[in-house]
Design a protein around this motif. Structure first.
Motif, PDB file in Angstrom:
ATOM      1  N   HIS A   1       0.833  -1.201   0.000  1.00 36.73           N
ATOM      2  CA  HIS A   1       0.000   0.000   0.000  1.00 36.73           C
ATOM      3  C   HIS A   1       0.869   1.255   0.000  1.00 36.73           C
ATOM      4  O   HIS A   1       0.581   2.238  -0.703  1.00 36.73           O
ATOM      5  N   ALA A   2       1.945   1.253   0.807  1.00 36.09           N
ATOM      6  CA  ALA A   2       2.814   2.421   0.889  1.00 36.09           C
ATOM      7  C   ALA A   2       4.167   2.001   1.457  1.00 36.09           C
ATOM      8  O   ALA A   2       4.268   1.027   2.205  1.00 36.09           O
ATOM      9  N   VAL A   3       5.178   2.764   1.093  1.00 35.35           N
ATOM     10  CA  VAL A   3       6.529   2.558   1.618  1.00 35.35           C
ATOM     11  C   VAL A   3       7.092   3.938   1.955  1.00 35.35           C
ATOM     12  O   VAL A   3       6.923   4.891   1.188  1.00 35.35           O
ATOM     13  N   ALA A   4       7.730   4.053   3.110  1.00 34.47           N
ATOM     14  CA  ALA A   4       8.316   5.328   3.509  1.00 34.47           C
ATOM     15  C   ALA A   4       9.622   5.091   4.249  1.00 34.47           C
ATOM     16  O   ALA A   4       9.848   4.029   4.828  1.00 34.47           O
ATOM     17  N   LEU A   5      10.456   6.101   4.224  1.00 35.92           N
ATOM     18  CA  LEU A   5      11.703   6.114   4.976  1.00 35.92           C
ATOM     19  C   LEU A   5      11.518   7.151   6.078  1.00 35.92           C
ATOM     20  O   LEU A   5      11.272   8.330   5.800  1.00 35.92           O
ATOM     21  N   VAL A   6      11.603   6.728   7.336  1.00 37.98           N
ATOM     22  CA  VAL A   6      11.224   7.586   8.458  1.00 37.98           C
ATOM     23  C   VAL A   6      12.415   7.783   9.390  1.00 37.98           C
ATOM     24  O   VAL A   6      12.973   6.816   9.911  1.00 37.98           O
ATOM     25  N   GLY A   7      12.786   9.036   9.588  1.00 35.58           N
ATOM     26  CA  GLY A   7      13.878   9.370  10.499  1.00 35.58           C
ATOM     27  C   GLY A   7      13.400  10.234  11.641  1.00 35.58           C
ATOM     28  O   GLY A   7      12.200  10.507  11.784  1.00 35.58           O
ATOM     29  N   ARG A   8      14.332  10.697  12.454  1.00 38.40           N
ATOM     30  CA  ARG A   8      13.983  11.502  13.622  1.00 38.40           C
ATOM     31  C   ARG A   8      13.452  12.883  13.230  1.00 38.40           C
ATOM     32  O   ARG A   8      12.603  13.437  13.923  1.00 38.40           O
ATOM     33  N   ARG A   9      13.974  13.447  12.159  1.00 39.51           N
ATOM     34  CA  ARG A   9      13.609  14.813  11.793  1.00 39.51           C
ATOM     35  C   ARG A   9      13.020  14.936  10.395  1.00 39.51           C
ATOM     36  O   ARG A   9      12.652  16.032   9.987  1.00 39.51           O
ATOM     37  N   ALA A  10      12.976  13.854   9.654  1.00 41.04           N
ATOM     38  CA  ALA A  10      12.487  13.935   8.277  1.00 41.04           C
ATOM     39  C   ALA A  10      11.987  12.573   7.829  1.00 41.04           C
ATOM     40  O   ALA A  10      12.342  11.545   8.413  1.00 41.04           O
ATOM     41  N   ARG A  11      11.157  12.562   6.795  1.00 39.10           N
ATOM     42  CA  ARG A  11      10.693  11.330   6.190  1.00 39.10           C
ATOM     43  C   ARG A  11      10.571  11.531   4.692  1.00 39.10           C
ATOM     44  O   ARG A  11      10.422  12.658   4.203  1.00 39.10           O
ATOM     45  N   ALA A  12      10.649  10.433   3.962  1.00 37.33           N
ATOM     46  CA  ALA A  12      10.515  10.474   2.509  1.00 37.33           C
ATOM     47  C   ALA A  12       9.566   9.363   2.087  1.00 37.33           C
ATOM     48  O   ALA A  12       9.707   8.217   2.535  1.00 37.33           O
ATOM     49  N   GLU A  13       8.607   9.693   1.252  1.00 44.74           N
ATOM     50  CA  GLU A  13       7.603   8.734   0.800  1.00 44.74           C
ATOM     51  C   GLU A  13       8.050   8.072  -0.501  1.00 44.74           C
ATOM     52  O   GLU A  13       8.673   8.706  -1.359  1.00 44.74           O
ATOM     53  N   GLY A  14       7.709   6.798  -0.653  1.00 44.39           N
ATOM     54  CA  GLY A  14       8.045   6.075  -1.860  1.00 44.39           C
ATOM     55  C   GLY A  14       6.976   6.221  -2.937  1.00 44.39           C
ATOM     56  O   GLY A  14       5.791   6.370  -2.642  1.00 44.39           O
ATOM     57  N   ARG A  15       7.413   6.187  -4.176  1.00 44.27           N
ATOM     58  CA  ARG A  15       6.482   6.180  -5.308  1.00 44.27           C
ATOM     59  C   ARG A  15       6.395   4.741  -5.808  1.00 44.27           C
ATOM     60  O   ARG A  15       7.397   4.134  -6.184  1.00 44.27           O
ATOM     61  N   MET A  16       5.169   4.206  -5.823  1.00 40.57           N
ATOM     62  CA  MET A  16       4.956   2.787  -6.079  1.00 40.57           C
ATOM     63  C   MET A  16       4.657   2.537  -7.554  1.00 40.57           C
ATOM     64  O   MET A  16       4.022   3.344  -8.236  1.00 40.57           O
ATOM     65  N   SER A  17       5.125   1.380  -8.032  1.00 37.55           N
ATOM     66  CA  SER A  17       4.774   0.924  -9.369  1.00 37.55           C
ATOM     67  C   SER A  17       4.730  -0.603  -9.353  1.00 37.55           C
ATOM     68  O   SER A  17       5.278  -1.254  -8.458  1.00 37.55           O
ATOM     69  N   GLY A  18       4.085  -1.182 -10.366  1.00 37.89           N
ATOM     70  CA  GLY A  18       3.942  -2.639 -10.441  1.00 37.89           C
ATOM     71  C   GLY A  18       2.499  -3.018 -10.696  1.00 37.89           C
ATOM     72  O   GLY A  18       1.573  -2.339 -10.233  1.00 37.89           O
ATOM     73  N   ARG A  19       2.286  -4.164 -11.409  1.00 45.02           N
ATOM     74  CA  ARG A  19       0.938  -4.558 -11.800  1.00 45.02           C
ATOM     75  C   ARG A  19       0.535  -5.938 -11.271  1.00 45.02           C
ATOM     76  O   ARG A  19      -0.378  -6.557 -11.783  1.00 45.02           O
ATOM     77  N   GLY A  20       1.228  -6.428 -10.272  1.00 45.30           N
ATOM     78  CA  GLY A  20       0.788  -7.693  -9.681  1.00 45.30           C
ATOM     79  C   GLY A  20       1.833  -8.785  -9.673  1.00 45.30           C
ATOM     80  O   GLY A  20       1.876  -9.602  -8.756  1.00 45.30           O
TER      81      GLY A  20
END
Length: 487
Positions: free
Chosen positions: A26-45
């Motif tokens: 559903h979602a992937v993120a990189l989470v740190g103490r002061r910042a986070r970055a969201e992932g952009r997903m792709s793929g069809r199954g």
């Protein structure tokens, strides 16, 4: 089991890519103490991929590389079945704007220092080259604020005025990594890189606000302007409790590196001169350039950047750091205070708590420890809550109410630092020991009760904080030929 790799995209952005089989998460993120970055997903199954740009923007600023630190991979699986974290480590990879690695538990982000130089031997070689000197000085200024953790304080205000008055002067900014937002037109140089050592050695003027790190070898004609970072409340340098011969030697060595010392007011000039081994070179008493915006800025733009409504009540909690802990003190529950006071609460940790700490969270709470410029925050709030921080001498330029939350006063006075004056008798606002007492003061106290004390305080400490301090300081820099201005 997912796969992980680091790469640089065609547009130069450092990126983490995760991939697996089956439906995508559903979602992937990189989470740190002061910042986070969201992932952009792709793929069809059959397979899926998450691409996470290793950069982030905060408070309406530009996208910048992630700050140094450890980050957790957070995967919300949804219908995905292949979301196990990769067990195989990925060694340190240099990605232009940062370096990254995967150790099986965390993504580790670091500054973009080539591993060849990021060692004792590598740095020693660069130091020797730096100390050997050679070459002409550039018409340039090397700025550093709080050891490169931000690009703010007095150096920032001087940078802005110098860019206006003498745009041909090159402006280097020392930064711990490229997550630090430097002023427009300035050149960031990451500490420990060959570029950092070269800029430090080649600049005609160094403008700093704390001790100088690393070896310092003055080139002929090179000048160091120490702006310091506040009128002293707590004892410092030679005035700290207990005699330590190593500290005394370090203070003497450091003070001899400075050619000019900037003070906010005569009171600060007297203390700094004595605390720093009876500093014998010029002290400029010109007010603080960082406080010019407190006279000229109404705070509206900062409120918009923080997402705060124009009519909201805003409180800023800004305690100083403690010698016996790394993170911000836990004397206040900001979410509870926001509810009790009917306000938005901004939490501003000291620069020394920026990297080891983590953002405070809660309804109507905004952690602004990483906000680039403290002075702009002061323009945007209705009242200040602090303790022994020199921010009290800056905020008083605004004339707005101040409150002093000091549960550990005896410990701080007797064991950690000590004070230059008795807070209870001098500060222009209530001194309280608990959050309950603070809330009572916010609700029921009358700031007018402190009007006479506030007026005396401002006469003593803010006489030169008139909105033109940066203009005066830069005029002296140019008049004395520290750098060459326009013909």
């Amino acid at each position: 089991m997912t796969d992980v790799r680091f790469l640089v995209r065609d547009d130069g952005v450092a990126t983490l890519e995760l991939s697996g089989t089956g439906p995508r998460p559903h979602a992937v993120a990189l989470v740190g103490r002061r910042a986070r970055a969201e992932g952009r997903m792709s793929g069809r199954g059959r397979t899926w991929r998450a691409s996470i740009a290793l950069q982030a923007a905060r408070w309406g600023g530009p996208e910048l590389p992630l700050p140094t630190g450890d980050y957790s991979l957070v995967i919300e699986p949804g219908e995905a079945t292949d979301t196990g974290l990769p067990a195989d480590a990925v060694p340190v990879t240099l990605l232009r704007t940062l370096r990254a690695s995967w150790d099986g538990e965390h993504v580790r982000i670091g500054p973009p220092v080539n591993p060849a130089y990021d060692s004792g031997e590598g740095q020693e070689a660069l130091e020797r080259r730096y100390a050997a000197g050679g070459g002409d000085l550039e018409n340039a200024v090397f700025f550093e604020s709080f050891y490169g953790r931000n690009a703010g304080c007095n150096p920032l205000a001087i940078d802005r005025e110098l860019a206006r008055r003498a745009p041909a002067v090159t402006r280097y900014w020392s930064v711990v990594d490229l997550s630090v937002h430097v002023p427009d037109g300035a050149v960031p140089v990451v500490e420990g890189t060959p570029e950092w050592w070269r800029a430090r050695g080649a600049s005609r003027l160094l403008v700093i606000n704390d001790w100088m790190r690393r070896r310092f070898a003055r080139r002929p004609g090179q000048v160091v302007l120490q702006t310091w970072h506040g009128t002293p409340v707590k004892r410092l340098a030679l005035h700290r409790p207990g005699f330590d011969p190593r500290r005394a030697l370090a203070v003497l060595r450091e003070s001899r590196r400075w050619d000019v010392l900037l003070a906010q007011n005569p009171y600060a000039a007297g203390i700094l001169r004595k605390a720093y081994a009876f500093f014998r070179r010029p002290i400029w008493v010109e007010g603080y350039p960082r406080n010019d915006v407190l006279v000229t800025d109404d705070g509206a733009a900062t409120r918009r950047a923080l997402g705060i409504a124009p009519d909201a009540r805003v409180l800023l909690y800004a305690p100083t750091w403690r010698d016996d802990r790394e993170e911000i003190v836990d004397f206040l529950d900001p979410a509870a205070l926001a509810e009790q006071a009917g306000a938005v609460v901004l939490v501003r940790g000291h620069s020394r708590t920026l990297q080891p700490g983590r953002d405070a969270v809660g309804a109507q709470v905004i952690d602004v420890t990483g906000f680039p410029d403290t002075s702009l925050l002061l323009t945007a709030v209705d009242a200040l809550i602090t303790d022994y921080s020199s921010v009290m001498f800056d905020f008083s330029v605004t004339g707005k109410p101040m409150y002093f939350l000091v549960p550990d006063m005896e410990h701080y006075r007797g064991e950690l630092r000590g004070f230059y004056f008795t807070l209870e008798d001098a500060v222009p606002g209530p001194v309280v020991r608990t959050q309950a007492d603070l809330v009572s003061a916010l609700r029921d106290g009358d700031p007018a009760d402190y009007a006479d004390r506030y007026e005396r305080w401002r006469r003593t400490f803010n006489a030169r904080d008139d909105g033109s301090a940066a203009e005066r300081v830069v005029a002296r820099i140019l008049d004395q030929g520290f750098v060459r201005g326009p013909e």
